[in-house]
Motif scaffolding. Sequence first.
Motif, PDB file in Angstrom:
ATOM      1  N   PRO A 147       0.837  -1.201   0.000  1.00  0.00           N
ATOM      2  CA  PRO A 147       0.000   0.000   0.000  1.00  0.00           C
ATOM      3  C   PRO A 147       0.873   1.254   0.000  1.00  0.00           C
ATOM      4  O   PRO A 147       1.997   1.222   0.492  1.00  0.00           O
ATOM      5  CB  PRO A 147      -0.795  -0.112   1.298  1.00  0.00           C
ATOM      6  CG  PRO A 147      -0.245  -1.258   2.047  1.00  0.00           C
ATOM      7  CD  PRO A 147       0.730  -1.988   1.220  1.00  0.00           C
ATOM      8  N   ARG A 148       0.334   2.320  -0.581  1.00  0.00           N
ATOM      9  CA  ARG A 148       1.115   3.562  -0.650  1.00  0.00           C
ATOM     10  C   ARG A 148       0.605   4.581   0.353  1.00  0.00           C
ATOM     11  O   ARG A 148      -0.594   4.682   0.613  1.00  0.00           O
ATOM     12  CB  ARG A 148       1.025   4.158  -2.059  1.00  0.00           C
ATOM     13  CG  ARG A 148       1.952   3.460  -3.060  1.00  0.00           C
ATOM     14  CD  ARG A 148       1.868   4.136  -4.404  1.00  0.00           C
ATOM     15  NE  ARG A 148       0.492   4.286  -4.859  1.00  0.00           N
ATOM     16  CZ  ARG A 148      -0.005   5.409  -5.378  1.00  0.00           C
ATOM     17  NH1 ARG A 148       0.756   6.469  -5.510  1.00  0.00           N
ATOM     18  NH2 ARG A 148      -1.262   5.469  -5.775  1.00  0.00           N
ATOM     19  N   ASP A 188      -7.307  -3.619  12.191  1.00  0.00           N
ATOM     20  CA  ASP A 188      -6.177  -4.524  12.032  1.00  0.00           C
ATOM     21  C   ASP A 188      -5.553  -4.346  10.647  1.00  0.00           C
ATOM     22  O   ASP A 188      -4.347  -4.160  10.494  1.00  0.00           O
ATOM     23  CB  ASP A 188      -6.701  -5.968  12.143  1.00  0.00           C
ATOM     24  CG  ASP A 188      -5.910  -6.771  13.140  1.00  0.00           C
ATOM     25  OD1 ASP A 188      -5.245  -6.146  14.000  1.00  0.00           O
ATOM     26  OD2 ASP A 188      -5.937  -7.995  13.047  1.00  0.00           O
ATOM     27  N   GLU A 189      -6.433  -4.399   9.667  1.00  0.00           N
ATOM     28  CA  GLU A 189      -6.022  -4.288   8.271  1.00  0.00           C
ATOM     29  C   GLU A 189      -5.372  -2.924   8.009  1.00  0.00           C
ATOM     30  O   GLU A 189      -4.328  -2.837   7.374  1.00  0.00           O
ATOM     31  CB  GLU A 189      -7.286  -4.445   7.424  1.00  0.00           C
ATOM     32  CG  GLU A 189      -7.060  -4.791   5.985  1.00  0.00           C
ATOM     33  CD  GLU A 189      -8.390  -4.678   5.218  1.00  0.00           C
ATOM     34  OE1 GLU A 189      -8.341  -4.359   4.042  1.00  0.00           O
ATOM     35  OE2 GLU A 189      -9.466  -4.886   5.838  1.00  0.00           O
ATOM     36  N   ALA A 190      -5.998  -1.883   8.556  1.00  0.00           N
ATOM     37  CA  ALA A 190      -5.507  -0.523   8.287  1.00  0.00           C
ATOM     38  C   ALA A 190      -4.136  -0.302   8.899  1.00  0.00           C
ATOM     39  O   ALA A 190      -3.242   0.256   8.258  1.00  0.00           O
ATOM     40  CB  ALA A 190      -6.502   0.499   8.840  1.00  0.00           C
ATOM     41  N   LEU A 244       1.682   0.319   8.330  1.00  0.00           N
ATOM     42  CA  LEU A 244       3.054  -0.056   8.690  1.00  0.00           C
ATOM     43  C   LEU A 244       3.830  -0.538   7.455  1.00  0.00           C
ATOM     44  O   LEU A 244       5.025  -0.302   7.331  1.00  0.00           O
ATOM     45  CB  LEU A 244       3.048  -1.120   9.794  1.00  0.00           C
ATOM     46  CG  LEU A 244       2.529  -0.626  11.148  1.00  0.00           C
ATOM     47  CD1 LEU A 244       2.548  -1.740  12.178  1.00  0.00           C
ATOM     48  CD2 LEU A 244       3.332   0.575  11.651  1.00  0.00           C
ATOM     49  N   ARG A 245       3.129  -1.194   6.516  1.00  0.00           N
ATOM     50  CA  ARG A 245       3.826  -1.640   5.316  1.00  0.00           C
ATOM     51  C   ARG A 245       4.079  -0.475   4.356  1.00  0.00           C
ATOM     52  O   ARG A 245       5.077  -0.445   3.656  1.00  0.00           O
ATOM     53  CB  ARG A 245       3.016  -2.735   4.615  1.00  0.00           C
ATOM     54  CG  ARG A 245       3.161  -4.101   5.325  1.00  0.00           C
ATOM     55  CD  ARG A 245       2.587  -5.222   4.487  1.00  0.00           C
ATOM     56  NE  ARG A 245       1.149  -5.035   4.274  1.00  0.00           N
ATOM     57  CZ  ARG A 245       0.529  -5.251   3.125  1.00  0.00           C
ATOM     58  NH1 ARG A 245       1.199  -5.667   2.078  1.00  0.00           N
ATOM     59  NH2 ARG A 245      -0.775  -5.074   3.013  1.00  0.00           N
ATOM     60  N   PRO A 269      13.055  -3.997   8.793  1.00  0.00           N
ATOM     61  CA  PRO A 269      11.828  -4.783   8.681  1.00  0.00           C
ATOM     62  C   PRO A 269      10.594  -3.946   8.999  1.00  0.00           C
ATOM     63  O   PRO A 269      10.716  -2.873   9.602  1.00  0.00           O
ATOM     64  CB  PRO A 269      12.033  -5.864   9.757  1.00  0.00           C
ATOM     65  CG  PRO A 269      12.921  -5.231  10.774  1.00  0.00           C
ATOM     66  CD  PRO A 269      13.830  -4.308  10.002  1.00  0.00           C
ATOM     67  N   VAL A 270       9.433  -4.430   8.610  1.00  0.00           N
ATOM     68  CA  VAL A 270       8.179  -3.728   8.909  1.00  0.00           C
ATOM     69  C   VAL A 270       8.050  -3.595  10.433  1.00  0.00           C
ATOM     70  O   VAL A 270       8.233  -4.578  11.150  1.00  0.00           O
ATOM     71  CB  VAL A 270       6.985  -4.512   8.319  1.00  0.00           C
ATOM     72  CG1 VAL A 270       5.666  -3.878   8.754  1.00  0.00           C
ATOM     73  CG2 VAL A 270       7.075  -4.557   6.803  1.00  0.00           C
TER      74      VAL A 270
END
Lengths: 374, 505
Positions: B146-147, B411-413, B418-419, B425-426
């Motif tokens: 994701p950007r 959770d997803e957001a 973070l990615r 690492p993340v």
Amino acid sequence: MASHGIPRVSGASLDKSEQAKQKERKQIDQYKALESEVTDRIKARDYSNATFQATSKLLSQNPEYYTIWNHRRRLLQDVFARELATGPSGPLIDETDAAAAQKAGLTLAQHEIALLVKEDLLFLIPLLKQYPKCYWIWNHRSWLLSTATQHLPVHNSSELWQGELGLVTKMLSLDSRNFHGWGYRRQVVKEIEQLNGSSMAESEFTYTTKMVETNLSNFSAWHNRSQLIPRILSDRQASSKQRQTFFDSEFELITRALYTDPYDQSLWFYHQYLMATLDASNDQALPILDPCTNTGRVDYLEREIDSIKEMLEGAEDCKYIYQALLEYSSRYIEVEAGNKKVSTVELREWLDELRKLDPLRAGRWRDWQEQLKL
Amino acid sequence: METLDNTEWDVVISGTGLPQSLLALALSRSGKKVLHIDHNDYYGGDEAAFSLTEAEGWARKHSNSTSEQSVFSKAAVRTLEVNDAVKSKLGTPRAYSFALAPQLIYTRSNLLQALVSSRTHSQLDFQAVGSWFAVVNDQNDPDAAPRLIRVPSGREDVFRDATLDLRAKRSLMRFIRFVGSYDEDGEREKWVQFREQPVHSCLRDQFSLPDAAIEALLALALPPYANIEPTMATVVPRVRQHLQSIGVFGAGFAAVLPKWGGLAEIAQVACRACAVGGGVYVLGKGITNATKSEVGVTLELSPGEKIKTQWLVGCSKDLPTSGSYTSDLKDNSGAIAKRVAVISSPLTSLFPPTSEGGPLPAGAVVVAKSATSPRATVQILAHSSESGECPTGQCVLYATSTGSDGLDVIDEAISSLLRSIGEEPVPDILWRMDYVQTSHDQSDNGLSVDGPIVTLPSLSIDAVYEDKLLNSTKEVWQMITGGSEGAFMKFEPREGIDEDEADDG
């Protein structure tokens, strides 16, 4: 009171209680007493430290009182002169001072002058924060530094001026449009350049970029930028090609800004400056292109007229666009008599729009009409 | 301590949350005899701030379903499956201060004005909320990272934004100008036409804005938590509030957060001011019963003390629920899911300087849409360690979403965010606390008056502090003191404090 969003007074409330009024009356009495104390002491040629402290107190309350700043400078000059006359074998030499001076590579007099100057510069900082547009505070700083430059070795005065650059940067971050700050900045930069023998045009140019990116409506930053361009190009010993690339990138920047906000006058001023450098008859704006040929002029005029026409879409009520179109068109007609790009019909339309949008300048628009023979 | 039994008061304020504390501040110079109590043994009520240990204790207390006494439920602290090396990064419990109310405050908000005019601002430390971001998932490639896109939040941002072409800049600025003048004569006709239109279609069709710019504006507006498409009437005034707040307190930021734990700090300082003015404070004391009489109210406090007061003021959860005086506020089950998460990285890219020489921001806003349920939006307030809420090298995220699957969406957001940062690492989540908060459906000002018993509206659970809260404080203050509107929260310096010194602070 506020201008361009920067408050000018420290927010004191206007509707004061009786208690507050009484306090104010007391303050006025104290101020008057202080004022006569200072003037009496000066009249009596009392150049003592007590007089100096009294000017500090008075100026903190009223920094606009420029006569007192003159007195203060006279007091400082008197101290400096005495320091310089005493010489290294004076009767009252503190040994720690002497050691410190020696360590810094200064004479004792220079050491004392440096201390006094630094102390007075510090005294001014809270005043400057409270009254950022008071001429006399900026003036006094400038005097202190120039005086220090006269008396101190290059290394020491250069350090003082570097500190000034930091201060003026801080002041301009508090109010980015304070023209006192910008004028002072130019002086500071000039002094540092002279002391160090190297140009700061590049870094100052970058600084103006940062400043307009923070606030586009910054007449002073755009102005400073325009002043730096001829110096940068000569410092770089730019070729014709490099000059043209530079010119184009400035047009790209200002076009991006004008698309963002065509209603901002400061942006149009900068655009006008860029266009003026093409104008051989304008000796206020040094040419950026070298050589600046007639073909080059015509090309740029045509390109900018086209670009500004496109800007009209979605900003049909923006008078600056019509004004720019008429102005550049009249120059275009002068250099390109063939007159391919602009038609009389268009010129009339633009002038009509100006009349509608800015009826208060009817006379000016009439003049223009006659001038352009419309 | 001495017993309160048989004491008489002008005003009893129940609960030390922000709404009650602001009233306490307003009354601090009124000469009224004020008793300010809280059934909790800590200050701040629904707006409190907690250390790590306190948060764990609080979560245990609110782990069950909604109780009569609280708007919080289903609270749980989760220990994540991380290796010991990550776990050891977690600082000492006291190094954390988690805010139940991390709301950002726009610089033009009436709250900041009131803090200045009441001379309490010098006891607070405000920090800039600098940047707004949107996390965007690639529609065509679900596996792509994701950007993170910085939302242009003002003219200079639009000018600098390399992703907007000249036309998009122009369209966006045209909308921004409309935002500045939509209620003026020239634009009123247009506004009437646009008001009730859904945001996406109106901005696309009427303002020719590209989709990315529309998402950006929605992130800027931070519309109230809801699963319906907001209308222009919701979004436009919020965008205006944002734009008009930029630069008020310094270049490059529109909103601030109070250091050390969000709005809890303001509530504390307000209570302190009331205590200095003679107000009496007792924690761990709630009201079990209240009986109206001709001259006021008789209250029974928790350990069987009886007191009398002319006025009783509190939020609905702090007042006894039985009897004739219960407020007519409906529990409209506007439940939202919340997560507080400590991240193992300072996430520096969320807090870039936003102006030359301006303050370094301590706060940021991130809005993420769910890839799986596109209507669901997660609003994340990020606080850097500069906020004093976590040790250096970490940051705290406050995430909120609506709906029954709110926590899954959060959770997803957070994982997308973070990615999207691009750190390797993340970064890990070192600690997290989840809970559900229920909001009351409030009428316009939410204030309810039943003779001497006044129910204050609760703080809105949105991401932004809303001015209506202080407006109802003013109303109650006028009711109690009969003071004129212009005198509200306007205080002279206290005796013995030099005015100039106070101003310099």
